[in-house]
Design a protein around this motif. Structure first.
Motif, short mmCIF file in Angstrom:
data_model
loop_
_atom_site.label_atom_id
_atom_site.label_comp_id
_atom_site.label_asym_id
_atom_site.label_seq_id
_atom_site.Cartn_x
_atom_site.Cartn_y
_atom_site.Cartn_z
N ASP A 20 -10.16 1.06 -12.98
CA ASP A 20 -8.96 0.37 -13.46
C ASP A 20 -7.85 0.48 -12.41
O ASP A 20 -7.24 -0.52 -12.01
CB ASP A 20 -8.53 0.96 -14.79
CG ASP A 20 -7.41 0.17 -15.47
OD1 ASP A 20 -7.16 -0.99 -15.08
OD2 ASP A 20 -6.79 0.73 -16.40
N TYR A 21 -7.59 1.68 -11.93
CA TYR A 21 -6.54 1.92 -10.93
C TYR A 21 -6.83 1.16 -9.64
O TYR A 21 -5.99 0.43 -9.13
CB TYR A 21 -6.42 3.42 -10.66
CG TYR A 21 -5.39 3.79 -9.63
CD1 TYR A 21 -4.05 3.94 -10.00
CD2 TYR A 21 -5.72 4.00 -8.31
CE1 TYR A 21 -3.10 4.29 -9.06
CE2 TYR A 21 -4.78 4.35 -7.37
CZ TYR A 21 -3.46 4.49 -7.75
OH TYR A 21 -2.51 4.83 -6.82
N LEU A 22 -8.04 1.31 -9.12
CA LEU A 22 -8.40 0.66 -7.86
C LEU A 22 -8.42 -0.86 -8.01
O LEU A 22 -8.09 -1.58 -7.06
CB LEU A 22 -9.75 1.17 -7.36
CG LEU A 22 -9.76 2.64 -6.94
CD1 LEU A 22 -11.18 3.08 -6.58
CD2 LEU A 22 -8.79 2.91 -5.80
N GLY A 23 -8.79 -1.35 -9.17
CA GLY A 23 -8.81 -2.78 -9.40
C GLY A 23 -7.44 -3.41 -9.48
O GLY A 23 -7.29 -4.62 -9.30
N ARG A 24 -6.42 -2.59 -9.71
CA ARG A 24 -5.06 -3.11 -9.89
C ARG A 24 -4.10 -2.80 -8.75
O ARG A 24 -3.07 -3.45 -8.62
CB ARG A 24 -4.49 -2.57 -11.20
CG ARG A 24 -5.27 -3.09 -12.42
CD ARG A 24 -4.96 -2.33 -13.69
NE ARG A 24 -3.57 -2.47 -14.09
CZ ARG A 24 -3.03 -1.78 -15.11
NH1 ARG A 24 -3.76 -0.94 -15.81
NH2 ARG A 24 -1.77 -1.95 -15.42
N ILE A 25 -4.41 -1.81 -7.91
CA ILE A 25 -3.43 -1.37 -6.92
C ILE A 25 -3.15 -2.41 -5.84
O ILE A 25 -2.01 -2.57 -5.41
CB ILE A 25 -3.80 -0.01 -6.29
CG1 ILE A 25 -2.61 0.52 -5.47
CG2 ILE A 25 -5.07 -0.12 -5.47
CD1 ILE A 25 -2.74 1.94 -5.01
N ASP A 26 -4.15 -3.15 -5.39
CA ASP A 26 -3.92 -4.13 -4.32
C ASP A 26 -2.82 -5.12 -4.68
O ASP A 26 -1.98 -5.45 -3.85
CB ASP A 26 -5.20 -4.87 -3.97
CG ASP A 26 -6.20 -4.00 -3.23
OD1 ASP A 26 -5.79 -3.10 -2.49
OD2 ASP A 26 -7.42 -4.22 -3.42
N ALA A 27 -2.81 -5.59 -5.91
CA ALA A 27 -1.79 -6.55 -6.34
C ALA A 27 -0.40 -5.94 -6.33
O ALA A 27 0.59 -6.66 -6.16
CB ALA A 27 -2.13 -7.09 -7.73
N THR A 28 -0.29 -4.61 -6.48
CA THR A 28 1.03 -3.96 -6.44
C THR A 28 1.55 -3.85 -5.01
O THR A 28 2.76 -3.79 -4.80
CB THR A 28 1.00 -2.55 -7.08
OG1 THR A 28 0.29 -1.64 -6.24
CG2 THR A 28 0.39 -2.59 -8.47
#
Length: 106
Positions: A20-28
């Motif tokens: 979940d974390y790795l799947g969302r961090i790039d967009a941040t």
């Protein structure tokens, strides 16, 4: 001046939080010009001990690092990491080229 978010992740508890974390961090990172320059991987320890993984994220400057970290998008996923891992995180400025070791003496 280029700045970096640097994390020494000593331990992470495996689980669905990681995907979940790795799947969302790039967009941040994108709105703040952030990009991974080191993201885990094998290290060659040549002195003392290095438990864990190293993560280095480059940003255009310190203001962008702070903006990313404080952003609602990153704050929304931060606890996924902090609740499931043991890590130290720092922000540090890079040096301008050409930089000599003795420049820190001035």
């Amino acid at each position: 001046m280029t700045a970096y978010a640097v994390a020494h992740m000593r331990h992470a508890t495996p689980g669905p939080w990681m995907a979940d974390y790795l799947g969302r961090i790039d967009a941040t990172l994108t709105p703040f010009g952030g990009r991974f320059v080191v993201h885990g991987g094998a290290v060659e320890v040549v002195e003392n001990d290095w438990p864990g993984h190293l993560i280095v994220i480059e940003f255009p400057d310190r203001q962008h690092v702070r903006g990313w970290y404080d952003s609602p998008a990153y704050q929304a996923i931060l606890k996924l990491r902090t609740d499931n891992s043991d890590s130290d995180v720092i922000f540090v400025d890079g040096v301008e080229y050409p930089h000599k070791a003795t420049d820190v003496l001035d």
